[in-house]
Structure formats: C-alpha cells, structure tokens
Design an enzyme around this catalytic site. Sequence first.
Site, PDB file in Angstrom:
ATOM      1  N   ASN A 228       0.855  -1.197   0.000  1.00 16.20           N
ATOM      2  CA  ASN A 228       0.000   0.000   0.000  1.00 16.20           C
ATOM      3  C   ASN A 228       0.884   1.239   0.000  1.00 16.20           C
ATOM      4  O   ASN A 228       2.115   1.129   0.008  1.00 16.20           O
ATOM      5  CB  ASN A 228      -0.960  -0.028   1.196  1.00 16.20           C
ATOM      6  N   LYS A 306       8.336 -17.508 -10.160  1.00 14.81           N
ATOM      7  CA  LYS A 306       7.569 -16.409 -10.754  1.00 14.81           C
ATOM      8  C   LYS A 306       6.365 -16.966 -11.522  1.00 14.81           C
ATOM      9  O   LYS A 306       6.526 -17.899 -12.317  1.00 14.81           O
ATOM     10  CB  LYS A 306       8.482 -15.626 -11.689  1.00 14.81           C
TER      11      LYS A 306
END
Length: 417
Positions: A228, A306
């Site tokens: 955030n 990934k």
Amino acid sequence: MTQRILLIVSGGIAAYKALELVRLLKGKGLAVRALLTDSATKFVTPLSFGVLTEDHVYGDMFDLKEEREIGHIQLSREADLIVVAPATANILAKMATGIADDLATTVLLATDKPVLAVPAMNVRMWHHKATQRNLVTLRADGIHILEPDVGAMACNEWGKGRLPEPAAIVQEIERLLVEAPQPAALLTDTSRTINAPDLSHANLIGRHVLVTAGPTHEPIDPVRYIANRSSGQQGFAIAAAAAQAGARVTLVSGPVSLPTPRGVTRVNVETAREMMAAVEAALPADVAIMVAAVADWRAADEAGQKLKKDGSGQPAPLALAENPDILASLARHAQRPGLLIGFAAETEKVVDHAVAKRSRKGADWIVANDVSGDVMGGHNNVVHLISEQAIESWPEMSKAAVAKRLIERVSGELASR
Ligand code: CTP
C-alpha cells in the site's frame, strides 16, 4: 567552540587502535582527553596518549593531585561526548550494573553526557549471554553502542568482536556530535543536565514505547507483492518524538526508505506476520502506538517461482488469506501495553468509522486519519483523537507536529494514572 571528547580506553588488545582514533579526531579539530583504565596501561602507554592528545592523561582515581586539579565530575562536565573504545566485556558489565571502582567507571556512573561504547573482545565473550544481556541494559539506559566488526581475532579465532576501524568510529562520533545530545533514559533528575529533555514529557523518561510504522509487503511470488502507499513518515515522527521525550523506543518498521530516528531501536520487517512476531518480541511496553498500514490480506499460497502467463488470456487465480490483526491481538494479549493506541486510515465517515474501530479492536485511543487526500506520502495530516470519553479534532498540521502533540497527550495520560 571546540567540541571535546573524553576517550576512555579499557584494557584489550585493540587498545593500540585508540591511538589512531585520537590522531583522526584531532585531525577533525576536536579536543580529545584520554582516560586509561589500569589494564589499558598494560597494552598502551599513557605517554603515547599524552603526546597525541597534547593533554594530561587520566587514570588513577586516587591520585590526589588529579582529583584536586580536575575531579571525576569535572572530566564529565568538560566533555561533549564520552567514548569508551575499546570497551571490554568487563567495562560493559560494570557500566550495566553501575559499578564504579576506578576513575573510568566512576566518570561513567556520574555522567549525564551522551556515551558511545565501542566493544571489542573475543567472539565467545561477545556472544556470551551475560555480555548480550548487558548490551540490552546499556541500550535501554540510552548508551550508544557501535557494534564490533566480524573478522580474524588476535587469539586465532574468527567472528564478531573486532574493534571497528578508527575511521568508522570517527564517523559515528561525528554523527553523535551533530545531533542534539540524547537524554540518557536512566536520568531522572534532569535539572542538572545542560540538554535536559522537555520536562513536560518527564513521564516518558525510561518508559518503553513500541511503535509500528510503514506498509507491509505480502509476497505473491519471488518478484511480486501486495503493498500500500504508506510512507512510514507519521510512525517515524512519533518514534522520534517519543525518543526525544526520553522514552526507550522500539520501532517495528515495514519496508520504507527513511533514516532511523536518533535514539530509536529499529526492527525491520516485511510482512504482517513478521510484524506481529516482532511486536510480540518487543513486549512488555508501557505504550504501544500502531501506526503501520498493515496489509489486511496476503496471498494464501506464496508461489515458489515467478507466476507465468499460460497463454489462455486468463490471469492466474490469486487466493487471499486474512492477516493477523496486530492491534486487536495486542489488546487481548496477556502483556497488553498500559496505553494502546491505533490509527484508523479512513477515506469517508472518518470519525464514525474510527469510533467503531476503536471499540472493535479494543484500543484505548484511535487517531483517525483522513487519507482521502495525499496524506500517504505527504508531509501534513488531519487527525481526530478518539478515546472512550471524547473526540478531539486537530487542525491540519505537519506529521512532526501531530507526533509531538500525540506524545504530549501520552505523557499527560501517564501522569494522570
Ligand atoms: N492494524 C493491525 N493489523 C492489521 C490491520 C490493522 O495492527 N492486520 C492496525 C493498524 O496499525 C491501525 C489500526 O489497526 O492502528 C487500524 O488500521 P486500518 O487499516 O485503518 O484498519 P483495518 O483493520 O484495516 O480496517 P478496515 O480495512 O476495515 O478499515
């Protein structure tokens, strides 16, 4: 005015490096006065220090002439900073327990000046539980510690315990001299100190204040994470204000790029679960101020590799799991801090939501934070302080001013209890 270092040399093989330290400090235009313990004189001679410092070299407390000309109190009074380098395990133990059985330890017990200890010792002595326990005590007392280097030892062993290079010690000394002297946490009578902490904060001296700050990063795979916009500025400002007020401060910080405020012990974490563990490890605390913007959710399963596109045009599914609520768990904790304060980042119905959040999470106070503007990352903040009894709306002010005012309120609250 020339700043003066009182250099206390204790007896270890690294004592010879203290001579180079004096030379470098003099080169920086600082005045240096040396005080050698008895055992230091087995490794280095007072004469060498006398020549380099161009001053009398101190050593034996019971030298009547020395005590008449300049007593142990005077030695401390005339110094801007006291540096113990090398600091042996023995002198650290004496400092931690308040033993004063020679001039060096008497000065250290009598001083109200900032003290930097630069330990150097055998790796096993460094890792010994007693030494580590003493270091915790010394840090809590406001003593600055420059950690030893890792490397080969004089005793043919390898590990942590080498005296840092003199240039690194000089750097630390310069840093401490630039910053306003830190009130030692153990000082309760501040009337005699030149740089006494603000007495309106006296209730915080020696108290343990635990602060969380910044965002958390919740990994999705090795390269991606949920985050955030929290910059950590408000939490860091609060940690700084608490330390300035004389508190012992532990700052548990998520990933941010901010320098550690002076006198604050910082624990870096990445995820909410790490933050929870670090907060619990830091208990007990007199006051906890949870400013961190903890991610509510994390990836249910962190991928080991990934995540790749599979060509179907469909994004990889991302299952989420709820993170622990650190503030709410602290409210129920057996070691619940006496004063527990949360922040509530809200974009609408700021006060209503925050009032509900305070009782839901079991906090004593909530600082409601209107994050509808550019608060996250900005320098100013608009907050409301919400307790069970009252709601107080503060005007827009800098995050540093919010921090100062909040710490004043905390101090007032501790005084009233
Ligand atoms: N907090 C926490 N642990 C969490 C989430 C929040 O300790 N997992 C703390 C924050 O540090 C802050 C307070 O709880 O002190 C409120 O944070 P906020 O993000 O506003 O609340 P949320 O619980 O996320 O509530 P909501 O998302 O419903 O607004």
